[in-house]
Design an enzyme around this catalytic site. Structure first.
Site, PDB file in Angstrom:
ATOM      1  CG  HIS A 291      -2.600  10.938  -4.532  1.00 44.59           C
ATOM      2  ND1 HIS A 291      -1.536  11.585  -4.307  1.00 44.59           N
ATOM      3  CD2 HIS A 291      -2.093   9.547  -4.609  1.00 44.59           C
ATOM      4  CE1 HIS A 291      -0.462  11.002  -4.124  1.00 44.59           C
ATOM      5  NE2 HIS A 291      -0.738   9.598  -4.513  1.00 44.59           N
TER       6      HIS A 291
ATOM      7  CE  LYS B 291       7.078   5.303  -1.238  1.00 47.43           C
ATOM      8  NZ  LYS B 291       5.492   5.629  -1.758  1.00 47.43           N
TER       9      LYS B 291
ATOM     10  NE  ARG C 130       1.032   5.645 -10.021  1.00 45.37           N
ATOM     11  CZ  ARG C 130       2.128   5.569  -9.410  1.00 45.37           C
ATOM     12  NH1 ARG C 130       2.646   6.854  -9.926  1.00 45.37           N
ATOM     13  NH2 ARG C 130       2.725   4.848  -8.866  1.00 45.37           N
TER      14      ARG C 130
ATOM     15  CB  SER D 118       4.384  11.668  -4.185  1.00 39.05           C
ATOM     16  OG  SER D 118       2.961  11.561  -4.219  1.00 39.05           O
TER      17      SER D 118
HETATM   18  N1  COA Z   1      -2.013   8.944  -8.938  1.00 41.62           N
HETATM   19  C1  COA Z   1      -0.873   9.548  -8.796  1.00 41.62           C
HETATM   20  N2  COA Z   1       0.084   8.845  -8.210  1.00 41.62           N
HETATM   21  C2  COA Z   1      -0.250   7.702  -7.335  1.00 41.62           C
HETATM   22  C3  COA Z   1      -1.499   7.196  -7.409  1.00 41.62           C
HETATM   23  C4  COA Z   1      -2.557   8.095  -8.017  1.00 41.62           C
HETATM   24  N3  COA Z   1      -3.785   7.794  -8.301  1.00 41.62           N
HETATM   25  N4  COA Z   1      -1.761   6.237  -6.445  1.00 41.62           N
HETATM   26  C5  COA Z   1      -0.526   6.082  -6.007  1.00 41.62           C
HETATM   27  N5  COA Z   1       0.180   6.938  -6.635  1.00 41.62           N
HETATM   28  C6  COA Z   1       1.716   7.135  -6.310  1.00 41.62           C
HETATM   29  C7  COA Z   1       2.028   7.817  -4.981  1.00 41.62           C
HETATM   30  O1  COA Z   1       2.239   9.319  -5.315  1.00 41.62           O
HETATM   31  C8  COA Z   1       3.350   7.149  -4.557  1.00 41.62           C
HETATM   32  O2  COA Z   1       4.538   7.722  -5.172  1.00 41.62           O
HETATM   33  P1  COA Z   1       6.022   7.792  -4.738  1.00 41.62           P
HETATM   34  O3  COA Z   1       6.289   6.365  -4.591  1.00 41.62           O
HETATM   35  O4  COA Z   1       6.681   8.595  -5.939  1.00 41.62           O
HETATM   36  O5  COA Z   1       5.790   8.526  -3.651  1.00 41.62           O
HETATM   37  C9  COA Z   1       3.329   5.870  -5.003  1.00 41.62           C
HETATM   38  O6  COA Z   1       2.482   5.605  -6.027  1.00 41.62           O
HETATM   39  C10 COA Z   1       2.686   4.890  -4.000  1.00 41.62           C
HETATM   40  O7  COA Z   1       2.424   5.542  -3.018  1.00 41.62           O
HETATM   41  P2  COA Z   1       1.089   5.084  -2.023  1.00 41.62           P
HETATM   42  O8  COA Z   1      -0.156   4.959  -2.567  1.00 41.62           O
HETATM   43  O9  COA Z   1       1.242   6.253  -0.959  1.00 41.62           O
HETATM   44  O10 COA Z   1       1.494   3.920  -1.400  1.00 41.62           O
HETATM   45  P3  COA Z   1       2.933   3.536  -0.297  1.00 41.62           P
HETATM   46  O11 COA Z   1       3.432   2.512  -1.218  1.00 41.62           O
HETATM   47  O12 COA Z   1       3.472   4.826  -0.158  1.00 41.62           O
HETATM   48  O13 COA Z   1       1.796   2.883   0.756  1.00 41.62           O
HETATM   49  C11 COA Z   1       0.870   3.175   2.869  1.00 41.62           C
HETATM   50  C12 COA Z   1       1.842   3.752   2.059  1.00 41.62           C
HETATM   51  C13 COA Z   1       0.695   3.833   4.273  1.00 41.62           C
HETATM   52  C14 COA Z   1      -0.607   2.771   2.355  1.00 41.62           C
HETATM   53  C15 COA Z   1       1.433   1.700   3.224  1.00 41.62           C
HETATM   54  O14 COA Z   1       2.781   1.547   3.395  1.00 41.62           O
HETATM   55  C16 COA Z   1       0.908   1.012   4.514  1.00 41.62           C
HETATM   56  O15 COA Z   1      -0.320   0.542   4.717  1.00 41.62           O
HETATM   57  N6  COA Z   1       1.448   1.010   5.626  1.00 41.62           N
HETATM   58  C17 COA Z   1       0.817   0.554   6.827  1.00 41.62           C
HETATM   59  C18 COA Z   1       1.659  -0.583   7.478  1.00 41.62           C
HETATM   60  C19 COA Z   1       0.572  -1.788   6.709  1.00 41.62           C
HETATM   61  O16 COA Z   1      -0.354  -2.012   6.857  1.00 41.62           O
HETATM   62  N7  COA Z   1       1.484  -2.402   5.705  1.00 41.62           N
HETATM   63  C20 COA Z   1       0.682  -3.432   4.930  1.00 41.62           C
HETATM   64  C21 COA Z   1       1.298  -4.670   5.043  1.00 41.62           C
HETATM   65  S1  COA Z   1       2.174  -4.898   3.652  1.00 41.62           S
END
Ligand code: COA
Length: 167
Positions: free
Chosen positions: A19, A43, A96, A134
């Site tokens: 990140h 989650k 990724r 994560s």
């Molecule tokens: N390096 C390492 N890991 C990374 C990464 C990077 N550059 N980019 C993403 N990841 C990993 C994260 O650690 C996470 O791992 P995990 O699943 O083991 O926890 C995974 O990729 C995806 O995580 P993240 O990017 O945090 O996305 P998410 O799917 O958890 O979404 C929100 C989080 C908050 C952005 C999303 O749920 C959201 O927008 N929520 C609000 C409601 C909404 O508007 N929804 C949209 C309509 S569908």
């Protein structure tokens, strides 16, 4: 379109070097980057939203060159509504591997449908961040493994205290 501001949203449970790589590179492109900490309803989180925000703020201030351009904020509700409130029209996402693509594609399409004026742009993660997620870090830390290659010292100690408090 105001192309000077962008939002990098995620759950950051906890923040990783992957990140931080995206935050570092995006902060060099945009004048202002908001790192928005939200919840994915599918989650369960180890850290509260406030703890995730604090770990991000501390990690960014000690590791990101253009830290003054980066703001970390919690958000609830739809990401596109939060972006509109903040006057931001660009969402940054990190990719990724091809396995991320399907989920990212669906999320970007949903956001595009909800708010066509907001663009999602994708940034490739550096190869060294590819195996990091994560969940992966939490699993290693829970089993007393070394996560120092994947995340900051403050996150390492937060993980240690969290898992020790459960023992
Ligand atoms: N390096 C390492 N890991 C990374 C990464 C990077 N550059 N980019 C993403 N990841 C990993 C994260 O650690 C996470 O791992 P995990 O699943 O083991 O926890 C995974 O990729 C995806 O995580 P993240 O990017 O945090 O996305 P998410 O799917 O958890 O979404 C929100 C989080 C908050 C952005 C999303 O749920 C959201 O927008 N929520 C609000 C409601 C909404 O508007 N929804 C949209 C309509 S569908």
């Amino acid at each position: 379109m105001d192309v000077r501001k962008a939002i990098y949203a995620g759950s950051f449970d906890p923040v990783t070097y992957g990140h931080l790589d995206i935050i570092d590179r995006s902060s060099k492109i945009f004048d202002e980057l908001i790192v928005a900490v939200g919840d994915n309803p599918r989650k369960n989180y180890l850290f509260s939203r406030e703890e995730r925000v604090k770990l991000l703020r501390d990690s960014i201030s000690s590791r990101i060159e253009s830290a003054e351009k980066v703001k970390v904020e919690p958000f609830t509700g739809l990401l596109v509504d939060y972006a509109k409130e903040r006057g931001v029209k660009i969402l940054v996402r990190g990719l990724r591997a091809v396995t991320d693509f399907e989920q990212e594609f669906q999320m970007a399409l949903a956001n595009m449908d909800l708010a066509p004026e907001i663009e999602t742009i994708f940034m490739l993660t550096r190869p060294r961040s590819m195996p990091i997620s994560s969940s992966f870090i939490k699993e290693i830390a829970e089993n007393d493994g070394d996560v120092s290659r994947y995340t900051t010292p403050m996150v390492q100690s937060a993980l240690k205290s969290k898992y020790e408090s459960y023992k």
